[in-house]
Structures are given as structure tokens and as C-alpha cells.
Enzyme design. Structure first.
Site, short mmCIF file in Angstrom:
data_model
loop_
_atom_site.label_atom_id
_atom_site.label_comp_id
_atom_site.label_asym_id
_atom_site.label_seq_id
_atom_site.Cartn_x
_atom_site.Cartn_y
_atom_site.Cartn_z
N LYS A 100 -13.22 78.74 29.32
CA LYS A 100 -11.92 79.41 29.56
C LYS A 100 -10.89 78.92 28.54
CE LYS A 100 -13.16 82.17 32.75
NZ LYS A 100 -13.27 83.60 32.45
N SER B 173 -8.13 80.64 33.95
CA SER B 173 -8.30 79.83 35.15
C SER B 173 -7.40 78.62 35.10
CB SER B 173 -9.77 79.40 35.17
OG SER B 173 -9.94 78.29 35.98
N TYR C 262 -17.78 75.25 32.14
CA TYR C 262 -17.13 76.49 32.58
C TYR C 262 -15.65 76.47 32.17
CZ TYR C 262 -14.36 79.53 35.49
OH TYR C 262 -13.42 80.44 35.90
C1 WQD Z 1 -11.56 73.62 46.77
C2 WQD Z 1 -11.44 72.32 47.52
C3 WQD Z 1 -13.26 70.81 47.17
C4 WQD Z 1 -16.36 73.09 49.21
C5 WQD Z 1 -12.24 76.70 41.94
C6 WQD Z 1 -13.21 77.38 40.99
C7 WQD Z 1 -12.76 77.21 39.60
C8 WQD Z 1 -11.31 77.65 39.41
C9 WQD Z 1 -10.43 76.99 40.39
C10 WQD Z 1 -11.13 79.97 38.72
C11 WQD Z 1 -11.86 71.12 46.69
C12 WQD Z 1 -13.17 71.23 48.62
C13 WQD Z 1 -15.16 72.69 48.68
C14 WQD Z 1 -16.89 72.36 50.32
C15 WQD Z 1 -14.95 70.95 50.27
N1 WQD Z 1 -11.09 79.04 39.61
N2 WQD Z 1 -14.47 71.64 49.19
N3 WQD Z 1 -16.15 71.32 50.80
O1 WQD Z 1 -12.85 73.20 42.86
O2 WQD Z 1 -10.55 74.12 43.19
O3 WQD Z 1 -12.30 75.32 41.81
O4 WQD Z 1 -10.94 77.18 41.69
O5 WQD Z 1 -11.52 79.85 37.63
O6 WQD Z 1 -13.58 77.92 38.82
O7 WQD Z 1 -14.50 76.88 41.21
O8 WQD Z 1 -12.43 75.27 44.30
O9 WQD Z 1 -13.28 76.16 46.40
O10 WQD Z 1 -14.79 74.69 45.01
O11 WQD Z 1 -12.83 73.68 46.18
O12 WQD Z 1 -14.32 69.98 50.76
O13 WQD Z 1 -17.96 72.66 50.83
O14 WQD Z 1 -12.34 72.35 48.63
O15 WQD Z 1 -13.58 69.46 47.05
O16 WQD Z 1 -11.01 70.07 47.01
P1 WQD Z 1 -12.02 74.38 43.02
P2 WQD Z 1 -13.42 75.01 45.48
#
Ligand code: WQD
Length: 351
Positions: A155, A126, A151
């Protein structure tokens, strides 16, 4: 047909990869205990491929049962290991459960790989291993920062365990670092089934648009980015899946330069939260009910991939753009609504 064992074959990325492997002439068996997945995606795989996927409902923490799968399938030549817990927030609440599940299952699996001299191993890693990077885009050489969550730590540790293991085994490994996988298979027969309230952006968008969630929040608009919201690298799940098939082929053809090679799997484009929402609205014609909320603790400000290594060494071709990611995610949400009752029956955990 070379036989590949996929762990987590009934999950989101696992199911898409199983389909891509089968479509590219591989024979596939899966281990998935369905603790976080359902047979619904298994049915979808069978419908797309016209084949019946053999899934062993085995918990990888149970060494004897895992070993028995290898004994029954002595012709396995490669393993792709997806099965793991993946919710960042939950991992903060239940760290021991995350360390135990993600690391014990990996170690058991590697012990089987050793026992049966399996030559090829591909691991789901990741971009969380980079933490909050000093500069973007990140390459595979960008130094890792401390993980922001248990988490992410599993990884980082998983990668380290594999690096140590391959030094003393006849196995070569590839570590695939995913950025933000989104969207659903173009057939609309498999896609993401988030557990409970979705934490990730795209399911939050689609569930709000369909009315499962009353409103969604954008977590912060005062970051140092072009519009103040966080920036990420969204990549279609089918593109992620195809990279696994290419990685396995790369190993089979002995193209790897070392015992353990790392690839970033991102689109190479940075997209802000507000831009992602705009794309969703434009593509689907749905007006999204959202408001700007406070920052989410632990969020990285901005990250996207330099994917040159995967593009050139694996000959990885990215087929889907942001609009297609949003279009397929929305089509899938509509389909989930249609089949909700059936899914609940198959796995009550998913309610
Ligand atoms: C993306 C953006 C939030 C929800 C994920 C996985 C992690 C890793 C990487 C694989 C952020 C914003 C989100 C909402 C929002 N992948 N957001 N409102 O945090 O980049 O991490 O990808 O291992 O395990 O969890 O992804 O989709 O949670 O967030 O504004 O209701 O969307 O703050 O900027 P993230 P995400």
C-alpha cells in the site's frame, strides 16, 4: 451517465461501492477475476440496484486482457482500484505473491490509464501506511512509519507509484486510507465473505457467535489503552463506499487541490476490542465465548483517524454508528449461514 471502471467489484468494499455509484447515477463496469470473491455478491449487487453489472473476469496481471477491457469501454472516465490481496498474515507468509499481485496489477492498470488518458483515478489505500504512529488521531500529514507487513508495504509502494505517475500523466488521483471497514449493506444482500479462518475482529466475533468457531481470543489485555485491549477505528463499509462516490465526484468537478490528494476514511472514534465485543453483545443479545489470549505479533497498539479532511472537502457524512456496524454484521452472518451451500458451489476457494 459517466462510466467508471471498478476493479474488484465483486469483493467486500468493491461491491458496496458499485451499489453506491449506481445509486448515484454512475454507469459501472467491473474487472474481478473472482480469485478471492464470488458471483454471490454480484447477484446481490444486481438485486439491490435492479441493474445487471458487467464484470470482466480478468486477472489485472494480464496486461493484454486488461487493455482489451479499456478498448471495449472507451467512454470510461474514471477508475476505482480495489482489486488486491489484503490479508496481513498471509502477506508475511507469501511476500512475493503479495508484491507481484498488488504491484504488477497496479502498474498494468496505470499503463492502461495512460494509454487511454483516463482523467480520474481513486486508489484503495490503508491506515497500515502509518505503521505504529507516535500520536493519535492520525491526520493525512502524520509521518508514515515502516509498514508492519508486506501487505502494508504494497500500500505504501502503491501510493508512491501513483504519486510518481500522476506527475507525468493527465490523470488526477485520490488515495483513500481506510481504517477498519466492518458491517454489511443494510439490504443484507452483500457483505464480507472472509477466506478461511477470519483474521479480522468482526468476522471472528460473528463466526464465533454463530458457532463456526468454538471460541475467540482477544489478543492482549495489557496494552497501554483504557481497558488494556488494542484500540481501532471501525467504520461501516457503506460509509466507506459513499466516500468513493464523493471522491470520484470531487475529481470530476475539478475540486482537487493537487494532482494527488489523500483522505483518511475512519469514523474518528477509537474503540477497544473489549468495547467492540460489548457492543456486539448488547446489540444482538448474543453472549460471546471469548478468552484473553496473548498479543498478536505486528499489532499496532492504538490508531484512529482524524477525518476532518474527508468530512469537509468531500462533504462526507457518516451514517452508521458502532451498534449499526455490529447489527448489520450479525444479520449478514445469519444470511451467509442460510446460503452457505450456494456460495460453496459458486466458489470453492471460499470454503
Ligand atoms: C482489530 C483488533 C486485533 C481478531 C485491519 C486490516 C488491515 C487494515 C487495517 C485495511 C486488533 C484484535 C482481532 C481476533 C482480536 N485495513 N483481534 N481477536 O489489525 O487493525 O488491521 O485494518 O487495509 O489490512 O487487516 O484489524 O480486525 O485484524 O484487528 O483480539 O480474533 O482486533 O488484535 O487489535 P487490524 P483486525
Amino acid at each position: 451517465m459517466p462510466k467508471i471502471l471498478v476493479t474488484g467489484g465483486c469483493g467486500y468494499i468493491g461491491s458496496h461501492t458499485v451499489v453506491d455509484l449506481i445509486e448515484n447515477g454512475f454507469d459501472v463496469v467491473s474487472i474481478d477475476d473472482n480469485s478471492r470473491s464470488t458471483n454471490y455478491l454480484l447477484d446481490g449487487i444486481d438485486k439491490i440496484t435492479g441493474k445487471k453489472l458487467k464484470n470482466y473476469k480478468v486477472d489485472l496481471k494480464n496486461f493484454d486482457e486488461t487493455l482489451a477491457v479499456f478498448q471495449e469501454n472507451e467512454d470510461i472516465i474514471g477508475v476505482i482500484h480495489f482489486a488486491a490481496y489484503k490479508a496481513v498474515g498471509e502477506s508475511v507468509e507469501k511476500p512475493l505473491m503479495y508484491y507481484e499481485n498488488n504491484l504488477c496489477s497496479l502498474i498494468n492498470l496505470l499503463n492502461c490509464v495512460k494509454e487511454f488518458n483516463i482523467p480520474h483515478f481513486v486508489f484503495s489505500s490503508s491506515c497500515t501506511v502509518y505503521g505504529n504512529p507516535d500520536s493519535i488521531p492520525v491526520t493525512e500529514q502524520t509521518p508514515e512509519k515502516k509498514a508492519e507487513s508486506p501487505y502494508g508495504a504494497t500500500k505504501q509502494m502503491g501510493e508512491e507509484i501513483i504519486r510518481s505517475f500522476v506527475k507525468v500523466a493527465e490523470t488526477n488521483a485520490i488515495l483513500l486510507r481506510y481504517f477498519n471497514p466492518v458491517g454489511a449493506h443494510p439490504s443484507n444482500l452483500i457483505g464480507e465473505l472472509p477466506l478461511g479462518k477470519p483474521q479480522n475482529l468482526v468476522p471472528a466475533i460473528t463466526q464465533t457467535a454463530i458457532g463456526k468457531l468454538p471460541q475467540m481470543q482477544v489478543y492482549g489485555n495489557d496494552y497501554d489503552t483504557r481497558d488494556g485491549s488494542c484500540l481501532r477505528d471501525y467504520i461501516h463499509v457503506s460509509d466507506i463506499a459513499s466516500a468513493h462516490t464523493l471522491a470520484m465526484r470531487f475529481l470530476l468537478e475539478n475540486k482537487n487541490t493537487g494532482k494527488c490528494e489523500v483522505f483518511n476514511l475512519g469514523s474518528g472514534n477509537g474503540v477497544t476490542v473489549l468495547e467492540a465485543i460489548k457492543a456486539f453483545e448488547t446489540v444482538t443479545g448474543q453472549k460471546l465465548n471469548y478468552k484473553i489470549g496473548p498479543r498478536r505479533p505486528g499489532d499496532v497498539v492504538a490508531i484512529y483517524a482524524n477525518n476532518n479532511h474527508a468530512v469537509s472537502a468531500l462533504n462526507w457524512q457518516i451514517k452508521y454508528d458502532l451498534n449499526e456496524m455490529m447489527r448489520t454484521a450479525w444479520a449478514w452472518e445469519l444470511k451467509v449461514k442460510e446460503d452457505e451451500e450456494l456460495m460453496k458451489k459458486q466458489n470453492p476457494v471460499l470454503n
